[in-house]
Design a protein around this motif. Structure first.
Motif, PDB file in Angstrom:
ATOM      1  N   GLN A   1      44.018 -20.668 -30.677  1.00  0.00           N
ATOM      2  CA  GLN A   1      44.671 -19.139 -31.033  1.00  0.00           C
ATOM      3  C   GLN A   1      43.905 -18.303 -30.265  1.00  0.00           C
ATOM      4  O   GLN A   1      42.578 -18.266 -29.990  1.00  0.00           O
ATOM      5  CB  GLN A   1      44.544 -19.118 -32.515  1.00  0.00           C
ATOM      6  CG  GLN A   1      45.001 -20.096 -33.234  1.00  0.00           C
ATOM      7  CD  GLN A   1      46.515 -20.112 -33.376  1.00  0.00           C
ATOM      8  OE1 GLN A   1      47.218 -19.040 -33.333  1.00  0.00           O
ATOM      9  NE2 GLN A   1      47.035 -21.247 -33.384  1.00  0.00           N
TER      10      GLN A   1
ATOM     11  N   LYS B   1      41.561 -12.833 -33.327  1.00  0.00           N
ATOM     12  CA  LYS B   1      42.190 -11.710 -34.041  1.00  0.00           C
ATOM     13  C   LYS B   1      40.926 -10.428 -33.686  1.00  0.00           C
ATOM     14  O   LYS B   1      39.832 -10.693 -34.011  1.00  0.00           O
ATOM     15  CB  LYS B   1      42.325 -11.731 -35.400  1.00  0.00           C
ATOM     16  CG  LYS B   1      43.553 -12.547 -35.580  1.00  0.00           C
ATOM     17  CD  LYS B   1      44.276 -12.122 -36.947  1.00  0.00           C
ATOM     18  CE  LYS B   1      45.418 -12.927 -37.335  1.00  0.00           C
ATOM     19  NZ  LYS B   1      45.316 -14.153 -37.557  1.00  0.00           N
TER      20      LYS B   1
ATOM     21  N   ASP C   1      38.894  -7.056 -34.191  1.00  0.00           N
ATOM     22  CA  ASP C   1      38.385  -6.485 -35.577  1.00  0.00           C
ATOM     23  C   ASP C   1      38.644  -5.054 -35.629  1.00  0.00           C
ATOM     24  O   ASP C   1      37.874  -4.265 -36.283  1.00  0.00           O
ATOM     25  CB  ASP C   1      36.898  -6.648 -36.023  1.00  0.00           C
ATOM     26  CG  ASP C   1      36.156  -6.344 -34.938  1.00  0.00           C
ATOM     27  OD1 ASP C   1      36.609  -5.865 -33.887  1.00  0.00           O
ATOM     28  OD2 ASP C   1      34.696  -6.798 -34.914  1.00  0.00           O
TER      29      ASP C   1
ATOM     30  N   LYS D   1      42.444  -2.216 -34.847  1.00  0.00           N
ATOM     31  CA  LYS D   1      43.793  -1.983 -34.740  1.00  0.00           C
ATOM     32  C   LYS D   1      44.283  -1.349 -33.565  1.00  0.00           C
ATOM     33  O   LYS D   1      43.448  -0.479 -33.404  1.00  0.00           O
ATOM     34  CB  LYS D   1      44.406  -1.382 -35.905  1.00  0.00           C
ATOM     35  CG  LYS D   1      44.353  -2.143 -37.286  1.00  0.00           C
ATOM     36  CD  LYS D   1      45.299  -1.615 -38.338  1.00  0.00           C
ATOM     37  CE  LYS D   1      44.925  -0.244 -38.743  1.00  0.00           C
ATOM     38  NZ  LYS D   1      43.758   0.321 -39.177  1.00  0.00           N
TER      39      LYS D   1
END
Ligand code: AMP
Ligand code: MG
Length: 274
Positions: free
Chosen positions: A260, A263, A265, A267
């Protein structure tokens, strides 16, 4: 190849405790990919998917995949690398060929150079020949004491278990061709000017030891097919089918690993680029 790869894999995988009598194992494999066009389409699709999965593996950087290729001379190890990993960018794939050990390598234990070449986290490593030469050519040619070679099967299993426990998935492929097919491929190296460089007169000595190599391969397949790292015997008389089979198993394995993208941390909207 998607969903059907398990069926192909079941047909070629040697399980722990399985017998591996090579003369009873098909070198053609017609029932695995009966149609050439379908095999070529499957390979093209899988090679692209392998590249995309490799990108995620690298981004994730927590695990590695090691692909081990073994097979007698002319069995198609180089061609397999080209076909299966040809879509991959050079950054995330490391191919290591193992030839006759040099003086420094011989001064260490036989796994030393192999461990050094094991893929780091995020990488897809390919061994073109491997530590298995130390129970193949070394056994057939008597390059080490028999008692030392005898210990190596368990040592190799231990070594591979250690790699697996530390995040490396191991796929082992033996490319299986017939003696007739080897004759044709060696002859091609004599006949085609651009293939002359691949001809090595020593290959003819090895060809005379065909049965000895077969026995050494059988011992390797039977003694080093573990649950974590089983061998696959790939019918390899047809290059297009061989590559399609290997690609489908590599892709299926990477899909099961399911790497994967990490993600972040933050935006994207936290930032404005002036
Ligand atoms: P090639 O793959 O054609 O470049 O040839 C490499 C050669 O290195 C083959 O003949 C192998 O048998 C040989 N080789 C690889 N590993 C070993 C080893 N551990 N001991 C002796 N010979 C080896
Ligand atoms: Mg060679």
């Amino acid at each position: 190849m998607g969903k059907t790869w398990k069926k192909i894999d079941d047909a070629v995988r040697i399980g722990p405790g399985d017998k591996a009598i090579l003369k009873d194992r098909d070198t053609v494999g017609a029932d695995l990919f009966p149609d050439r066009k379908e095999a070529e389409d499957s390979l093209a699709d899988d090679a692209k998917a392998i590249n995309a999965l490799q990108d995620k593996l690298w981004a994730e950087r927590t695990r590695a995949l090691l692909v081990v290729l073994q097979g007698i001379d002319t069995s198609g190890k180089d061609g397999t690398v080209r076909h299966v990993f040809g879509e991959c960018g050079p950054l995330g794939v490391a191919v290591t060929p193992f030839g006759v050990p040099n003086a420094e390598e011989l001064a260490h234990d036989y796994l030393w150079r192999v461990h050094m070449a094991a893929p780091k986290k995020g990488m897809l490593g390919v061994f073109n020949r491997s530590h298995y030469e130390d129970v193949l050519v070394v056994k057939v040619k008597g390059l080490a004491p028999a008692a030392a070679i005898e210990q190596r099967y368990e040592q190799i299993n231990d070594f591979e278990r250690m790699l697996a426990d530390n995040g490396t998935t191991i796929l082992k492929f033996m490319l299986h061709i017939s003696k007739d097919e080897q004759k044709q491929r060696l002859q091609e190296r004599l006949d085609k000017r651009e293939h002359n460089w691949k001809f090595n007169p020593n290959d003819l000595d090895d060809r005379k030891l065909w049965r000895d190599y077969e026995k050494a391969y059988e011992a390797m397949l039977e003694r080093c097919s573990t649950k974590r790292a089983p061998w696959r015997v790939i019918p390899a008389d047809k290059k297009w089918r061989r590559s399609a089979i290997v690609a489908s198993i590599v892709r299926g394995t990477l899909e099961e690993m399911d790497p994967q993208y990490p993600k972040p941390d933050w935006k994207p909207s936290d930032f404005k680029i002036e």
